[in-house]
Design a protein around this motif. Sequence first.
Motif, PDB file in Angstrom:
ATOM      1  N   ILE A  59       0.838  -1.199   0.000  1.00 15.87           N
ATOM      2  CA  ILE A  59       0.000   0.000   0.000  1.00 15.87           C
ATOM      3  C   ILE A  59       0.881   1.261   0.000  1.00 15.87           C
ATOM      4  N   ASP A  60       1.893   1.249   0.847  1.00 18.79           N
ATOM      5  CA  ASP A  60       2.791   2.412   0.899  1.00 18.79           C
ATOM      6  C   ASP A  60       3.428   2.668  -0.457  1.00 18.79           C
ATOM      7  N   LYS A  61       3.751   1.585  -1.138  1.00 20.53           N
ATOM      8  CA  LYS A  61       4.358   1.724  -2.462  1.00 20.53           C
ATOM      9  C   LYS A  61       3.387   2.404  -3.429  1.00 20.53           C
ATOM     10  N   LYS A  62       2.138   1.955  -3.383  1.00 23.51           N
ATOM     11  CA  LYS A  62       1.113   2.543  -4.260  1.00 23.51           C
ATOM     12  C   LYS A  62       0.931   4.030  -3.944  1.00 23.51           C
ATOM     13  N   LEU A  63       0.932   4.371  -2.663  1.00 21.63           N
ATOM     14  CA  LEU A  63       0.754   5.770  -2.270  1.00 21.63           C
ATOM     15  C   LEU A  63       1.942   6.604  -2.742  1.00 21.63           C
ATOM     16  N   LYS A  64       3.140   6.080  -2.518  1.00 22.65           N
ATOM     17  CA  LYS A  64       4.341   6.831  -2.895  1.00 22.65           C
ATOM     18  C   LYS A  64       4.445   7.010  -4.395  1.00 22.65           C
ATOM     19  N   GLN A  65       4.003   6.009  -5.144  1.00 26.18           N
ATOM     20  CA  GLN A  65       3.993   6.124  -6.604  1.00 26.18           C
ATOM     21  C   GLN A  65       3.193   7.342  -7.052  1.00 26.18           C
ATOM     22  N   MET A 117      -4.045   6.685   8.362  1.00 24.48           N
ATOM     23  CA  MET A 117      -5.389   6.904   7.821  1.00 24.48           C
ATOM     24  C   MET A 117      -5.441   6.611   6.324  1.00 24.48           C
ATOM     25  N   ARG A 118      -4.442   7.098   5.617  1.00 26.44           N
ATOM     26  CA  ARG A 118      -4.418   6.884   4.164  1.00 26.44           C
ATOM     27  C   ARG A 118      -4.288   5.405   3.833  1.00 26.44           C
ATOM     28  N   GLU A 119      -3.477   4.701   4.597  1.00 24.66           N
ATOM     29  CA  GLU A 119      -3.329   3.262   4.369  1.00 24.66           C
ATOM     30  C   GLU A 119      -4.660   2.544   4.559  1.00 24.66           C
ATOM     31  N   LEU A 120      -5.388   2.938   5.602  1.00 27.56           N
ATOM     32  CA  LEU A 120      -6.663   2.273   5.908  1.00 27.56           C
ATOM     33  C   LEU A 120      -7.708   2.543   4.829  1.00 27.56           C
ATOM     34  N   VAL A 121      -7.776   3.804   4.389  1.00 26.64           N
ATOM     35  CA  VAL A 121      -8.772   4.143   3.369  1.00 26.64           C
ATOM     36  C   VAL A 121      -8.427   3.433   2.059  1.00 26.64           C
TER      37      VAL A 121
END
Length: 136
Positions: free
Chosen positions: A5-11, A19-23
């Motif tokens: 998930i962190d990878k997807k967000l950082k991309q 919070m962002r991970e959970l959503v």
Amino acid sequence: MKGEIDKKLKQRNIKPTAMRELVYEVLDKNKKALSLYEIEQQFDNVERSTIFRTLKTFQDNFLIHSIDDGTGAVKYALCDEGCTCDPDDLHVHYLCNKCGQTHCLRDMPVPKMELPQDFSFESANFVVKGICSNCK
Ligand SMILES: [Zn+2]
Ligand SMILES: [Zn+2]
């Protein structure tokens, strides 16, 4: 899972927060588009405005797109990798009139639009309505 998930967000240049991970996880595990209300239902004690801000950040960075399917509630779904929500990136959605669920048809791009030259594009919704296979 969290690393993914962190990878997807950082991309998408989004700083990972709890919070962002959970959503993101909620949007990822539901295979349909979700309204703000539906996302809120998956949490205990999280302010709607916090979820809304998270969704706004996601949308501003093309991690998710919103769908106005005519039900009165805007719904959100994850974008494909590389999506910039341009007219060329848009796909068709379908809404089931019985269960009210909206799904992405990611492999079905919206028909080509020839827009007037002096018109600046902001959004488009192409929603097909019918009865889904679950409700038949
Ligand atoms: Zn249905
Ligand atoms: Zn979609």
